[in-house]
Write a protein that holds these residues in place. Structure first.
Motif, mmCIF file in Angstrom:
data_model
loop_
_atom_site.group_PDB
_atom_site.id
_atom_site.type_symbol
_atom_site.label_atom_id
_atom_site.label_comp_id
_atom_site.label_asym_id
_atom_site.label_seq_id
_atom_site.Cartn_x
_atom_site.Cartn_y
_atom_site.Cartn_z
ATOM 1 N N LEU A 105 -2.169 25.985 -19.746
ATOM 2 C CA LEU A 105 -2.430 25.895 -18.105
ATOM 3 C C LEU A 105 -1.326 25.173 -17.558
ATOM 4 O O LEU A 105 -0.615 24.330 -18.003
ATOM 5 C CB LEU A 105 -3.615 24.683 -17.872
ATOM 6 N N GLY A 106 -0.776 26.176 -16.597
ATOM 7 C CA GLY A 106 0.287 25.799 -15.992
ATOM 8 C C GLY A 106 1.598 26.439 -16.443
ATOM 9 O O GLY A 106 2.764 26.340 -15.919
ATOM 10 N N ARG A 107 1.634 26.889 -17.677
ATOM 11 C CA ARG A 107 2.850 27.361 -18.274
ATOM 12 C C ARG A 107 2.341 28.448 -19.241
ATOM 13 O O ARG A 107 2.945 28.686 -20.349
ATOM 14 C CB ARG A 107 3.522 26.244 -19.520
ATOM 15 N N GLU A 108 1.501 29.278 -18.525
ATOM 16 C CA GLU A 108 1.157 30.475 -19.374
ATOM 17 C C GLU A 108 2.204 31.592 -19.502
ATOM 18 O O GLU A 108 3.285 31.573 -18.846
ATOM 19 C CB GLU A 108 0.105 31.228 -18.375
#
Ligand SMILES: Nc1ncnc2c1ncn2[C@@H]1O[C@H](COP(=O)(O)OP(=O)(O)O)[C@@H](O)[C@H]1O
Ligand SMILES: [Mg+2]
Lengths: 256, 330
Positions: A105-108
């Motif tokens: 999440l947030g760094r896919e």
């Protein structure tokens, strides 16, 4: 294991909520490669300390240095960019998202093609395989990484949150009560993961209520009381009873 | 791999038991089969009760009537999944209809240009809703309730004293018959579904709707993402408006009234959570078809529109009841 080099230092961290002083000019020093315990009674300001430190809340006062140079951390993204990965208390995972989506999440990872570049299409196959490899390495036995996080036990969820810090933490991992509400076996599993964070070269700050964990897994311990720093000790210089005395205020400590 | 979808959470699978894409599909089907079964059942009930209901034409007309609202409801789905709410899409619909009407009837712009202007107007109004919310922190319900009346007023001002009808043939093709709107509905649902399932921004809608604080702490730009979701909602309301103006061959500011409520109803009946974090456009499509089947079916049985409204109202309450009670307590 104990380095002496300071990787992170915070000076005069304060947080006021209106008239409530949740955190009062607290100093913190984290050394390279150590596990620093933060202990204190409920409401002592432990969570506030790490939230202020990592940009999760705005701080009323204080400055933060890494490697002796000031860093500005005003948002969780700033902290991540500085190599600090945090597991916040009760705010580690989104129940509705799968394990894979939570981990990234947030760094896919985007697909390396026109869909990825233009539309932000995600490369789930790659994310899945990275997670499987990591879980194997850390001996986390979760196969159903497509399932929503809420389907898993407290221990499994905590394992996922800790695995996330292993995957993305570059320098510092901060953990707020990683064994709260876990059973004995699950706590052991979580603490083994904390140890592997250290083995991965990360310096660790860990909030805990478990004196046994302080004694067995940590190098130094700082005690908060009513929003102030009450004491900082080498773990080898204290025992559980002394710590409890410092936490309750029965024993007066000298800071640093 | 023995899970049954319950909440027993002690089992730990072995790392060698790998899940596959098939499991993902099965998982999605598990979530959708109940509403699909309900749709088939409702259709069959009317099929048995009403002789004229049993024609292919009726079936097509259900799809045809569902399509314009379904397109709008796809946008509502995105907004609701992200934990937002847009009550103003019916009024955005009205403004866009009038704007496109003016562009075509008064300025005689080329059809593609008028369509693009309409879409931009819709997206812009949606983005404005989102921006006001993230800047002022006034709740979505209030901001978009304000939008509902304000945009309606704008539509009335723009339309006053104008004759917005008799558009070029090439424009009238868009919304004519059942097939073209139906095709556009499926295309919109497909693209929106892919957006939600496959893209980063789409995934963040579930994350933000599920737990906004965790998303923020994970580094998701919650405010910016929210504005995009409202923008998508506005653009899809505009798409629906353009189709309706084309179908009717006139534009007037009274169109779109209560459409936001029908859209929310379809989303909820389909099984997307009003609380955010769960759902999808496939469900919304089915929800809209359920609603239209009931409306068409009841009218074939001679039941008037007032009673139809009562029926829909009861079904909405049942759907939310279902949503609340099947939510795991955590
Ligand atoms: N959002 C908030 N608003 C007002 N007071 C708060 C808020 N968050 C924490 N506090 C107060 O700050 C103090 C420290 O809280 P916290 O850091 O959560 O304690 P700990 O983690 O040590 O149990 C408590 O007195 C708590 O009530
Ligand atoms: Mg706490």
């Amino acid at each position: 294991m104990n380095g002496t080099q300071t990787i992170l230092s915070a000076r005069g961290l304060s947080k006021h909520y209106g008239g409530v002083v949740a955190l009062d000019a607290v100093d913190l020093e984290l050394r390279q490669g150590e596990v620093l315990a933060v202990v204190g009674d409920n409401g002592a300001g432990k969570s506030t300390l790490i939230k202020a430190l990592t940009g999760a809340i705005s701080k009323t006062a204080g400055r933060v240095e890494m490697d002796g140079e000031e860093v500005v951390i005003n948002s969780p993204s700033d902290a991540k960019r500085a190599g600090i990965e945090t597991v916040y208390q009760d705010l580690a995972l989104v129940n509705e998202l799968s394990i894979t989506k939570n981990m990234f999440l947030g760094r896919e990872i985007r697909r390396n093609d026109v869909f990825g570049r233009l539309f932000g299409a995600l490369d789930f196959a790659k994310m899945d395989s990275e997670i499987r490899a990591l879980f194997q390495k850390l001996d986390i036995r979760i196969a159903d990484i497509y399932r929503e996080a809420e389907a898993f036990s407290g221990g499994q969820r905590q394992a996922v949150a800790l695995a996330k810090t292993v995957m993305f933490g570059k320098r510092i991992a901060i953990l707020d009560e990683p064994t709260a509400a876990l059973g004995v076996r699950e706590s052991k599993m979580a603490m083994d993961l904390v140890r592997s964070l250290k083995d991965h070269g990360l310096s660790v700050i860990m909030i805990t209520h478990n004196m046994q964990h302080v004694m067995n897994y940590c190098d130094r311990v700082m005690v908060l009381r009513l929003g102030r720093l009450a004491a900082v000790r080498d773990v080898k210089d204290v025992d559980g009873d002394t710590l409890v005395g410092l936490i309750t205020g029965a024993t007066e400590g000298r800071a640093a | 791999m023995t899970h049954t979808g319950d909440n027993s959470s002690t089992q730990i699978s072995t790392p060698t038991a790998t899940s596959s894409g098939f499991d993902v599909l099965r998982h999605q089907f598990q979530q959708i089969w109940q509403v699909l079964a309900a749709l088939v059942l409702i259709y069959l009930v009317f099929f048995v009760l009403s002789e004229p209901f049993r024609s292919l034409d009726t079936l097509l007309s259900i799809f045809g009537q569902a399509s314009i609202l379904a397109i709008l409801a796809c946008g509502t789905t995105v907004v609701l999944i992200s934990g937002g709410l847009d009550l103003s899409v019916g009024s955005i619909f009205a403004v866009v209809g009038v704007v496109v009407g003016i562009m075509l009837a008064e300025y005689q712009l080329p059809v593609p240009l008028a369509v693009v202007i309409g879409l931009l107007a819709g997206a812009g109004m949606g983005a404005l809703n989102g921006t006001i919310q993230v800047l002022t922190k006034v709740p979505a319900f209030i901001v978009t309730l304000g939008g509902l009346t304000a945009y309606k007023g704008i539509a009335e001002i723009l339309a006053s004293g104008r004759d917005l009808s008799r558009f070029p043939d090439s424009f009238q093709m868009l919304g004519s018959g059942y097939m073209v709107p139906m095709g556009i509905m499926f295309a919109v649902a497909l693209v929106t579904g892919l957006f939600l399932a496959k893209t980063q921004l789409g995934n963040h809608a579930y994350a933000i709707g599920g737990n906004e604080e965790v998303a923020r702490l994970s580094g998701v730009n919650v405010r910016k993402s929210r504005i995009y979701y409202y923008m998508i909602g506005g653009a899809l309301a505009a798409t629906a408006a353009i189709l309706e103006v084309s179908k009717l061959n006139f534009a007037m500011p009274a169109r779109g009234q209560s459409y936001e409520l029908f859209a929310i109803a379809a989303v909820v009946i389909g099984g997307t959570s009003l609380f955010g974090g769960r759902g999808g456009v496939g469900k919304t499509l089915i929800g809209m078809l359920i609603m239209q089947t009931i409306i068409v079916g009841l009218s074939y049985l001679g039941v008037g529109t007032s009673v139809q409204r009562i029926a829909i109202g009861i079904i909405i309450i049942l759907a939310v009841y279902w949503d609340v009670w099947k939510r795991p307590a955590r």
